[in-house]
Design a protein around this motif. Structure first.
Motif, PDB file in Angstrom:
ATOM      1  N   THR A 103       0.839  -1.193   0.000  1.00 20.46           N
ATOM      2  CA  THR A 103       0.000   0.000   0.000  1.00 20.46           C
ATOM      3  C   THR A 103       0.873   1.242   0.000  1.00 20.46           C
ATOM      4  OG1 THR A 103      -1.733  -1.149   1.240  1.00 20.46           O
ATOM      5  CG2 THR A 103      -1.815   1.249   1.233  1.00 20.46           C
ATOM      6  N   ALA A 104       0.479   2.231  -0.767  1.00 15.41           N
ATOM      7  CA  ALA A 104       1.124   3.536  -0.749  1.00 15.41           C
ATOM      8  C   ALA A 104       0.136   4.552  -0.187  1.00 15.41           C
ATOM      9  CB  ALA A 104       1.557   3.945  -2.156  1.00 15.41           C
ATOM     10  N   VAL A 105       0.665   5.603   0.408  1.00 16.42           N
ATOM     11  CA  VAL A 105      -0.174   6.666   0.959  1.00 16.42           C
ATOM     12  C   VAL A 105       0.045   7.921   0.129  1.00 16.42           C
ATOM     13  CG1 VAL A 105      -0.750   8.062   2.974  1.00 16.42           C
ATOM     14  CG2 VAL A 105      -0.054   5.680   3.262  1.00 16.42           C
ATOM     15  N   SER A 106      -1.042   8.416  -0.473  1.00 11.59           N
ATOM     16  CA  SER A 106      -0.969   9.564  -1.363  1.00 11.59           C
ATOM     17  C   SER A 106      -0.908  10.868  -0.569  1.00 11.59           C
ATOM     18  CB  SER A 106      -2.169   9.562  -2.309  1.00 11.59           C
ATOM     19  OG  SER A 106      -1.983  10.458  -3.386  1.00 11.59           O
ATOM     20  N   ALA A 107      -0.775  11.973  -1.297  1.00  9.39           N
ATOM     21  CA  ALA A 107      -0.571  13.276  -0.665  1.00  9.39           C
ATOM     22  C   ALA A 107      -1.722  13.675   0.245  1.00  9.39           C
ATOM     23  CB  ALA A 107      -0.351  14.338  -1.741  1.00  9.39           C
ATOM     24  N   ASP A 108      -2.952  13.272  -0.085  1.00  2.91           N
ATOM     25  CA  ASP A 108      -4.110  13.642   0.733  1.00  2.91           C
ATOM     26  C   ASP A 108      -4.463  12.577   1.761  1.00  2.91           C
ATOM     27  OD1 ASP A 108      -5.143  11.660  -0.866  1.00  2.91           O
ATOM     28  OD2 ASP A 108      -6.850  12.811  -1.617  1.00  2.91           O
ATOM     29  N   GLY A 109      -3.583  11.593   1.929  1.00  3.86           N
ATOM     30  CA  GLY A 109      -3.823  10.533   2.900  1.00  3.86           C
ATOM     31  C   GLY A 109      -4.526   9.320   2.344  1.00  3.86           C
ATOM     32  N   SER A 110      -4.970   9.375   1.085  1.00  3.13           N
ATOM     33  CA  SER A 110      -5.627   8.221   0.474  1.00  3.13           C
ATOM     34  C   SER A 110      -4.644   7.066   0.356  1.00  3.13           C
ATOM     35  CB  SER A 110      -6.154   8.588  -0.918  1.00  3.13           C
ATOM     36  OG  SER A 110      -7.155   9.561  -0.845  1.00  3.13           O
ATOM     37  N   ARG A 111      -5.143   5.857   0.586  1.00  4.88           N
ATOM     38  CA  ARG A 111      -4.314   4.656   0.494  1.00  4.88           C
ATOM     39  C   ARG A 111      -4.534   4.005  -0.868  1.00  4.88           C
ATOM     40  NH1 ARG A 111      -2.290   3.798   5.450  1.00  4.88           N
ATOM     41  NH2 ARG A 111      -1.611   1.673   5.001  1.00  4.88           N
ATOM     42  N   VAL A 112      -3.439   3.647  -1.517  1.00  6.90           N
ATOM     43  CA  VAL A 112      -3.476   3.117  -2.874  1.00  6.90           C
ATOM     44  C   VAL A 112      -2.988   1.670  -2.848  1.00  6.90           C
ATOM     45  CG1 VAL A 112      -2.678   3.402  -5.243  1.00  6.90           C
ATOM     46  CG2 VAL A 112      -2.999   5.420  -3.783  1.00  6.90           C
ATOM     47  N   HIS A 113      -3.824   0.761  -3.344  1.00  2.79           N
ATOM     48  CA  HIS A 113      -3.448  -0.661  -3.378  1.00  2.79           C
ATOM     49  C   HIS A 113      -2.546  -0.939  -4.574  1.00  2.79           C
ATOM     50  CE1 HIS A 113      -3.645  -4.976  -2.977  1.00  2.79           C
ATOM     51  NE2 HIS A 113      -4.023  -5.065  -4.248  1.00  2.79           N
ATOM     52  N   ILE A 114      -1.431  -1.643  -4.293  1.00  3.34           N
ATOM     53  CA  ILE A 114      -0.424  -1.972  -5.303  1.00  3.34           C
ATOM     54  C   ILE A 114      -0.164  -3.460  -5.263  1.00  3.34           C
ATOM     55  CG2 ILE A 114       1.913  -1.483  -6.153  1.00  3.34           C
ATOM     56  CD1 ILE A 114       1.922   0.933  -4.180  1.00  3.34           C
ATOM     57  N   GLU A 115       0.118  -4.047  -6.429  1.00  5.59           N
ATOM     58  CA  GLU A 115       0.617  -5.415  -6.478  1.00  5.59           C
ATOM     59  C   GLU A 115       1.850  -5.457  -7.374  1.00  5.59           C
ATOM     60  OE1 GLU A 115      -2.238  -8.499  -7.130  1.00  5.59           O
ATOM     61  OE2 GLU A 115      -3.789  -7.441  -5.992  1.00  5.59           O
ATOM     62  N   VAL A 116       2.862  -6.184  -6.901  1.00  5.06           N
ATOM     63  CA  VAL A 116       4.132  -6.284  -7.613  1.00  5.06           C
ATOM     64  C   VAL A 116       4.345  -7.740  -8.012  1.00  5.06           C
ATOM     65  CG1 VAL A 116       6.615  -5.855  -7.520  1.00  5.06           C
ATOM     66  CG2 VAL A 116       5.045  -4.378  -6.244  1.00  5.06           C
ATOM     67  N   PHE A 117       4.713  -7.962  -9.259  1.00  5.48           N
ATOM     68  CA  PHE A 117       4.865  -9.299  -9.826  1.00  5.48           C
ATOM     69  C   PHE A 117       6.270  -9.440 -10.422  1.00  5.48           C
ATOM     70  CE2 PHE A 117       0.609  -7.666 -10.300  1.00  5.48           C
ATOM     71  CZ  PHE A 117      -0.230  -8.689  -9.884  1.00  5.48           C
ATOM     72  N   GLY A 118       6.760 -10.673 -10.436  1.00  2.00           N
ATOM     73  CA  GLY A 118       8.006 -10.935 -11.135  1.00  2.00           C
ATOM     74  C   GLY A 118       9.236 -10.792 -10.264  1.00  2.00           C
TER      75      GLY A 118
END
Length: 306
Positions: free
Chosen positions: A20-35
Motif C-alpha cells: 500500500t502507498a499513501v498519497s498526498a491527501d492521505g488516500s491509500r493506494v493498493h499496489i501489487e508487484v509481480f516478477g
C-alpha cells in the motif's frame, strides 16, 4: 527476493506481492508487484472503471522476466473511495508518485504504461520530479488529453452540441450497472470494444467494469468531461509510444494522432484495425509486444540487483 507467483486463471493475473502507498491527501493506494527483483520494471496504470485485473494478460506474460508494478486507481479495485474533493487529475498524479515511492529504488528506471484514464494519470504527472526520475519510456494506450466528450463516438450522430450533450449524459449516467447480463455485455461491447471482440474478453471486461462503484464511476466521468492535459503532453520528454484501435468510440484515433503530433519524443503510433477502446484486453499480444519493445530499448535491470 522474487514476488510470490502462482498459476493464474483466465482473466486473473498471477498472484503478486501486495503493498500500500499513501498519497498526498492521505488516500491509500493498493499496489501489487509481480516478477523477479532486479529485472526491468514496468508500471501499469489502468483506466476508468477498471482495476489491476484489467492487465491480466500483460502481467502473466511480462512477469516472467520483468518486475511488473500495477495499482488500483483511487475508487477502483481495492483502493478505497476518496472524499468528495479527491477526484482530480492532480490526485491521479499524486497517487502515481506515491506508488513510485513505495516500489522503485532511487533512480530506478521503468517503462510506464497507461490505458485511458491511466494514460491521463501519466500525462498529469509528466512535470512531477518523481515521474521524471523514474520514467525511461511511456506507452499511451487508447487515451486522450482533451475534448474527450466532444470527440467521443459513443452517440451515433454528427459532431456538434447535441451529440456532446448526449455523450455527457451517457458517460455520466448515475444508474447502477447491476449484474452482468447478455444485454449489458452487448451494451459494453458497443461502447468500448470492437465488433470482432471475442466473447470471453467481452465478458471479462464486463465483470471488471460492473465491479466499479457507481460513485467512483460518476465522479471520474465529471473529471474526464472537463479534461485538459494538452500542455502536460508536451512535458512527456521521454520516448513515448501511442497505441489505439480503429474502432475506439471513447478515445477515437483522432485523439491518438493529436497526442503523437504533440509529443516531444514520439516513439511511434500503432493503430490496431478493428480494435475498440479496451486494447490491452482485446489485443493483448500487440500491447504486450509494444511494452516489451520499449523495455528492451529503454529500461535495463537494476545495477544493485545482486
Amino acid at each position: 527476493m522474487s514476488a510470490p507467483q502462482t498459476a493464474s486463471t483466465p482473466g486473473r493475473p498471477p498472484r503478486g506481492r501486495g503493498t500500500t502507498a499513501v498519497s498526498a491527501d492521505g488516500s491509500r493506494v493498493h499496489i501489487e508487484v509481480f516478477g523477479p527483483e532486479g529485472r526491468p520494471a514496468v508500471v501499469l496504470a489502468h483506466g476508468w472503471t477498471c482495476s489491476i485485473r484489467f492487465w491480466s494478460a500483460q502481467i502473466e506474460d511480462l512477469a516472467a522476466d520483468h518486475r511488473v508494478i500495477a495499482y488500483d486507481q483511487r475508487g477502483h479495485g481495492r483502493t478505497p473511495l476518496p472524499g468528495r474533493s479527491g477526484y482530480s487529475t492532480d490526485a491521479l498524479a499524486d497517487d502515481l508518485e506515491a506508488v513510485l515511492a513505495a516500489t522503485l529504488a532511487p533512480g530506478e528506471q521503468a517503462v510506464f504504461v497507461g490505458h485511458s484514464m491511466g494514460g491521463m494519470a501519466l500525462m498529469a504527472a509528466a512535470r512531477r520530479p518523481a515521474f521524471r526520475e523514474h520514467a525511461a519510456a511511456v506507452l499511451l494506450c487508447s487515451t486522450g488529453s482533451s475534448r474527450l466528450v466532444a470527440e467521443a463516438l459513443v452517440v451515433p450522430m454528427r459532431a456538434g452540441r447535441v451529440r456532446t450533450r448526449l455523450t455527457r449524459l451517457v458517460l455520466g449516467a448515475r444508474a447502477p450497472l447491476g449484474p452482468v447480463t447478455p444485454l449489458s455485455r452487448r451494451i459494453l461491447r458497443y461502447g468500448t470494444m470492437g465488433p470482432g471482440a471475442a466473447p470471453e474478453r467481452i465478458a471479462r471486461c464486463a465483470r471488471i467494469v460492473h465491479a466499479c462503484p457507481r460513485v467512483s464511476r460518476v465522479a471520474w466521468s465529471r473529471v474526464l468531461g472537463e479534461l485538459d492535459l494538452d500542455a502536460d503532453v508536451r512535458e512527456l520528454r521521454v520516448p513515448t509510444a501511442v497505441l489505439v484501435g480503429t474502432a475506439d468510440r471513447l478515445t477515437p484515433p483522432v485523439q491518438s494522432r493529436a497526442l503523437a503530433a504533440a509529443l516531444p519524443d514520439c516513439a511511434g503510433l500503432t493503430v490496431l484495425a478493428g480494435t475498440g477502446h479496451m486494447t490491452p484486453v482485446e489485443a493483448p499480444e500487440a500491447v504486450t509486444a509494444r511494452i516489451r519493445e520499449l523495455a528492451a530499448a529503454h529500461a535495463g535491470p537494476r545495477e544493485d540487483a545482486a
